[in-house]
Design a protein around this motif. Structure first.
Motif, PDB file in Angstrom:
ATOM      1  N   UNK A  67       0.843  -1.191   0.000  1.00 49.87           N
ATOM      2  CA  UNK A  67       0.000   0.000   0.000  1.00 49.87           C
ATOM      3  C   UNK A  67       0.883   1.247   0.000  1.00 49.87           C
ATOM      4  N   UNK A  68       0.275   2.381  -0.311  1.00 53.60           N
ATOM      5  CA  UNK A  68       0.975   3.653  -0.151  1.00 53.60           C
ATOM      6  C   UNK A  68       1.314   3.816   1.323  1.00 53.60           C
ATOM      7  N   UNK A  69       2.393   4.481   1.632  1.00 53.31           N
ATOM      8  CA  UNK A  69       2.853   4.635   3.012  1.00 53.31           C
ATOM      9  C   UNK A  69       1.949   5.591   3.780  1.00 53.31           C
ATOM     10  N   UNK A  70       1.112   5.069   4.697  1.00 62.77           N
ATOM     11  CA  UNK A  70       0.230   5.942   5.475  1.00 62.77           C
ATOM     12  C   UNK A  70       1.037   6.922   6.327  1.00 62.77           C
ATOM     13  N   UNK A  71       0.530   8.141   6.429  1.00 65.23           N
ATOM     14  CA  UNK A  71       1.203   9.183   7.201  1.00 65.23           C
ATOM     15  C   UNK A  71       0.422   9.563   8.452  1.00 65.23           C
ATOM     16  N   UNK A  72      -0.756   8.912   8.709  1.00 68.26           N
ATOM     17  CA  UNK A  72      -1.569   9.226   9.885  1.00 68.26           C
ATOM     18  C   UNK A  72      -2.421   8.004  10.228  1.00 68.26           C
ATOM     19  N   UNK A  91       4.515   2.095   7.219  1.00 68.86           N
ATOM     20  CA  UNK A  91       4.201   3.468   7.592  1.00 68.86           C
ATOM     21  C   UNK A  91       5.265   4.411   7.070  1.00 68.86           C
ATOM     22  N   UNK A  92       4.841   5.600   6.724  1.00 63.38           N
ATOM     23  CA  UNK A  92       5.748   6.634   6.237  1.00 63.38           C
ATOM     24  C   UNK A  92       6.761   6.988   7.325  1.00 63.38           C
ATOM     25  N   UNK A  93       7.998   7.318   6.942  1.00 60.50           N
ATOM     26  CA  UNK A  93       8.961   7.813   7.927  1.00 60.50           C
ATOM     27  C   UNK A  93       8.467   9.092   8.603  1.00 60.50           C
ATOM     28  N   UNK A  94       7.538   9.790   7.962  1.00 67.89           N
ATOM     29  CA  UNK A  94       6.979  11.030   8.498  1.00 67.89           C
ATOM     30  C   UNK A  94       5.637  10.806   9.201  1.00 67.89           C
ATOM     31  N   UNK A  95       5.339   9.548   9.589  1.00 64.95           N
ATOM     32  CA  UNK A  95       4.055   9.221  10.213  1.00 64.95           C
ATOM     33  C   UNK A  95       3.838  10.074  11.458  1.00 64.95           C
ATOM     34  N   UNK A 120       4.527  -2.637   9.042  1.00 65.60           N
ATOM     35  CA  UNK A 120       5.898  -2.251   9.382  1.00 65.60           C
ATOM     36  C   UNK A 120       5.837  -0.788   9.793  1.00 65.60           C
ATOM     37  N   UNK A 121       6.188  -0.524  11.053  1.00 63.15           N
ATOM     38  CA  UNK A 121       5.950   0.787  11.633  1.00 63.15           C
ATOM     39  C   UNK A 121       7.018   1.839  11.454  1.00 63.15           C
ATOM     40  N   UNK A 122       8.218   1.446  11.028  1.00 64.54           N
ATOM     41  CA  UNK A 122       9.266   2.452  10.836  1.00 64.54           C
ATOM     42  C   UNK A 122       9.518   3.233  12.138  1.00 64.54           C
ATOM     43  N   UNK A 123       9.409   2.517  13.276  1.00 64.06           N
ATOM     44  CA  UNK A 123       9.614   3.087  14.620  1.00 64.06           C
ATOM     45  C   UNK A 123       8.602   4.176  14.991  1.00 64.06           C
TER      46      UNK A 123
END
Length: 108
Positions: free
Chosen positions: A18-23, A39-43, A62-65
């Motif tokens: 999927x597209x990287x969710x930001x919220x 998840x986007x690095x800018x989540x 995958x949460x990207x922290x």
């Protein structure tokens, strides 16, 4: 046979990116069907609205922290027992805070 079945599900899941969710709102929408979500690095969490229902889905996040914060308003994820089809949820590199955990069960 079961090893082949598990591999088949894993490969199908990996292909459904999927597209990287930001919220949280975008993550909720992206979780509408089975797949792998990064998840986007800018989540940024934003406002918690509702739990993500993963009943009958194979969902990998995958949460990207990133930190998910339910703001004491509910649980992050839920699933209905007895749902038709394979149901699983994998979470990687995520921090969950301020959520409710009414019932927790898992298999190893």
């Amino acid at each position: 046979q079961s090893g082949k079945e598990a591999l088949s599900v894993s490969n199908a899941t990996a292909m459904a990116l999927r597209a990287d969710p930001q919220s949280w709102e975008e993550l909720t929408r992206a979780s509408a069907s089975s797949g792998t979500i990064h998840l986007s690095p800018d989540f940024e969490m934003g406002d918690y609205t509702k739990a993500i229902d993963f009943s009958g889905k194979v969902l990998v996040i995958w949460g990207n922290n990133a930190t998910l914060d339910a703001q004491h308003k509910g649980q992050f994820f839920n699933s209905t027992v007895g749902t038709a089809g394979k149901t699983s949820l994998e979470l990687h590199d995520l921090v969950l805070q301020n959520g409710h955990a009414d019932e927790v069960a898992f298999g190893l």
